[in-house]
Design an enzyme around this catalytic site. Structure first.
Site, PDB file in Angstrom:
ATOM      1  N   THR A 124       0.866  -1.274   0.107  1.00 42.38           N
ATOM      2  CA  THR A 124       0.009  -0.014  -0.118  1.00 42.38           C
ATOM      3  C   THR A 124       0.803   1.168  -0.064  1.00 42.38           C
ATOM      4  O   THR A 124       0.457   2.393  -0.668  1.00 42.38           O
ATOM      5  CB  THR A 124      -0.822  -0.085   1.270  1.00 42.38           C
ATOM      6  OG1 THR A 124      -1.628  -1.231   1.078  1.00 42.38           O
ATOM      7  CG2 THR A 124      -1.868   1.204   1.335  1.00 42.38           C
ATOM      8  N   ILE A 138       5.137  -4.441   9.945  1.00 38.33           N
ATOM      9  CA  ILE A 138       5.513  -4.351   8.750  1.00 38.33           C
ATOM     10  C   ILE A 138       4.972  -2.606   8.854  1.00 38.33           C
ATOM     11  O   ILE A 138       3.815  -2.144   8.863  1.00 38.33           O
ATOM     12  CB  ILE A 138       4.426  -4.796   7.777  1.00 38.33           C
ATOM     13  CG1 ILE A 138       4.996  -6.283   7.743  1.00 38.33           C
ATOM     14  CG2 ILE A 138       4.706  -4.407   6.239  1.00 38.33           C
ATOM     15  CD1 ILE A 138       4.243  -7.151   6.910  1.00 38.33           C
ATOM     16  N   LYS A 154      -0.827 -10.143   8.562  1.00 35.26           N
ATOM     17  CA  LYS A 154      -0.442  -8.661   8.932  1.00 35.26           C
ATOM     18  C   LYS A 154      -1.743  -8.069   9.316  1.00 35.26           C
ATOM     19  O   LYS A 154      -2.649  -8.090   8.497  1.00 35.26           O
ATOM     20  CB  LYS A 154       0.136  -7.822   7.708  1.00 35.26           C
ATOM     21  CG  LYS A 154       0.568  -6.469   8.175  1.00 35.26           C
ATOM     22  CD  LYS A 154       0.724  -5.586   6.576  1.00 35.26           C
ATOM     23  CE  LYS A 154       0.902  -3.763   6.872  1.00 35.26           C
ATOM     24  NZ  LYS A 154       1.228  -2.968   5.576  1.00 35.26           N
ATOM     25  N   TYR A 185      -2.953 -10.355   4.696  1.00 31.24           N
ATOM     26  CA  TYR A 185      -3.166  -8.849   5.118  1.00 31.24           C
ATOM     27  C   TYR A 185      -4.721  -8.394   5.444  1.00 31.24           C
ATOM     28  O   TYR A 185      -5.332  -8.547   4.649  1.00 31.24           O
ATOM     29  CB  TYR A 185      -2.437  -7.908   3.985  1.00 31.24           C
ATOM     30  CG  TYR A 185      -2.578  -6.502   4.001  1.00 31.24           C
ATOM     31  CD1 TYR A 185      -2.553  -6.028   5.416  1.00 31.24           C
ATOM     32  CD2 TYR A 185      -1.981  -5.483   2.964  1.00 31.24           C
ATOM     33  CE1 TYR A 185      -2.557  -4.550   5.527  1.00 31.24           C
ATOM     34  CE2 TYR A 185      -2.015  -4.332   3.428  1.00 31.24           C
ATOM     35  CZ  TYR A 185      -2.299  -3.743   4.414  1.00 31.24           C
ATOM     36  OH  TYR A 185      -1.904  -2.367   4.678  1.00 31.24           O
ATOM     37  N   TYR A 211     -13.200  -3.817  -3.229  1.00 25.93           N
ATOM     38  CA  TYR A 211     -14.376  -3.608  -4.172  1.00 25.93           C
ATOM     39  C   TYR A 211     -15.369  -4.799  -4.404  1.00 25.93           C
ATOM     40  O   TYR A 211     -16.404  -4.824  -3.827  1.00 25.93           O
ATOM     41  CB  TYR A 211     -13.667  -3.170  -5.211  1.00 25.93           C
ATOM     42  CG  TYR A 211     -14.851  -2.297  -6.345  1.00 25.93           C
ATOM     43  CD1 TYR A 211     -15.684  -1.219  -5.930  1.00 25.93           C
ATOM     44  CD2 TYR A 211     -15.346  -2.943  -7.281  1.00 25.93           C
ATOM     45  CE1 TYR A 211     -16.585  -0.619  -6.483  1.00 25.93           C
ATOM     46  CE2 TYR A 211     -16.459  -2.562  -8.177  1.00 25.93           C
ATOM     47  CZ  TYR A 211     -16.863  -1.137  -7.706  1.00 25.93           C
ATOM     48  OH  TYR A 211     -18.035  -0.738  -8.188  1.00 25.93           O
ATOM     49  N   ARG A 215      -9.420  -0.610   4.515  1.00 24.47           N
ATOM     50  CA  ARG A 215      -9.305  -0.158   2.957  1.00 24.47           C
ATOM     51  C   ARG A 215     -10.078  -0.852   2.290  1.00 24.47           C
ATOM     52  O   ARG A 215     -10.354  -0.636   0.955  1.00 24.47           O
ATOM     53  CB  ARG A 215      -7.965  -0.166   2.864  1.00 24.47           C
ATOM     54  CG  ARG A 215      -6.812   0.998   3.192  1.00 24.47           C
ATOM     55  CD  ARG A 215      -5.557   0.833   2.638  1.00 24.47           C
ATOM     56  NE  ARG A 215      -4.459   2.009   3.003  1.00 24.47           N
ATOM     57  CZ  ARG A 215      -4.447   2.955   2.305  1.00 24.47           C
ATOM     58  NH1 ARG A 215      -4.838   3.074   1.060  1.00 24.47           N
ATOM     59  NH2 ARG A 215      -3.796   3.863   2.637  1.00 24.47           N
TER      60      ARG A 215
END
Length: 296
Positions: free
Chosen positions: A48, A206, A165, A137, A111, A142
């Site tokens: 990202t 991270i 993560k 992740y 999405y 997001r």
């Protein structure tokens, strides 16, 4: 736990320095050397923070290949290869493996999203297509979705799905993962929660702030692992105001701004990301100077 741990400590979610519409490989090379010299434990390329979502596949893969070659085995390299299209994620992951990365970081589909059943199918397919370690992740702010605990239990049965993560910002959720899914290592995905994550058995972070404070971020982890919990906590808290202001606008806008302010050639952002609001910029500058940083 017998799964292969890609790294322990501070992994930098490295920015991608741009020069207009191109990746600035000279600067990327300098940044890789900077992190090796300053004790960063792993480089996460094209995540990202690296603006991978605006990088065409050719550029995305070229950046991964360059990083592996530049690192030359001196530091762990993890490639961001996630996608909301399973076939695309597999393609990127296979190429990254071919280039020699030590593992991949794969985000939940965004999405179009999916069901929990779909998450199991998606990540199992990716993991089965490669042999290197897979880091899941989880970043619902997001992607709009998160892993259910039962989903993580199923995914942990896959041999090379080794870690998560965890960037939900929800310490209660993280505690459930640690308690109920012991076959997954945990990395903090939030710079303000490194010490809490380590206290639950986490193996590192991270990190965004590691782009500008690599030694300090490494030291938070090293102090903790060495039993110097007070020193680890105190450093975490000392960095807190700066960390908060690195997320005052959407990442990676503040971190690339901060790097340019420090004299790095981080270059431009790619639209739709734009320059910081002037009031937020002043807050960022103040937190940097308060920490003792000298602006260029």
């Amino acid at each position: 736990m017998s799964k292969t741990l890609p790294f322990t400590g501070s992994g930098v979610a490295i920015i991608t320095p741009f020069d207009g519409l191109k990746t600035n490989y000279d600067e990327l090379g300098k940044l890789i050397e900077y992190h090796i010299e300053n004790n960063t434990d792993a480089i996460i390329i094209c995540g990202t923070t690296g603006e991978a979502s605006t990088m065409p596949d050719e550029e995305h893969l070229a950046a991964i290949k360059y990083t592996v070659e530049k690192a030359a085995g001196r530091i762990t390299v993890i490639a961001g290869t996630g996608s909301n299209d399973t076939a695309h994620a597999i393609e990127l992951s296979k190429k990254a493996e071919e280039y020699g990365v030590d593992g991949i970081l794969s985000v939940t589909p965004y999405y179009n999203k999916t069901t929990q059943k779909g998450l199991i199918a998606h990540f199992t397919a990716i993991a089965n297509a490669i042999k290197i370690p897979v880091i899941l992740y989880n970043v619902p702010s997001r992607t709009g979705m998160s892993f259910a605990i039962d989903t993580l239990k199923e995914l942990a049965k896959v041999e090379n799905i080794v870690a998560i993560k965890e960037a939900s910002g929800n310490i209660s959720y993280m505690a459930k993962v640690a308690a109920e899914v012991p076959d997954l290592y945990i990395y903090s995905g939030n710079d303000d929660m490194i010490v809490p994550t380590l206290s639950l058995g986490g193996k590192g972070v991270i990190s965004v702030v590691a782009n500008i404070l690599p030694k300090e971020t490494h030291n938070i982890c090293e102090y903790y692992f060495n039993g110097e919990v007070d020193k680890s906590r105190d450093l975490q808290l000392k960095m807190l105001d700066l960390i908060n202001n690195l997320f005052i606008e959407v990442n990676p806008v503040p971190i690339k701004t901060a790097m340019n302010l420090l004299g790095f050639n981080a270059g431009n952002l790619r639209m739709p990301l734009v320059d910081m609001d002037s009031a937020n910029l002043e807050k960022l500058k103040k937190s940097m100077t308060d920490f003792g940083m000298k602006l260029a």
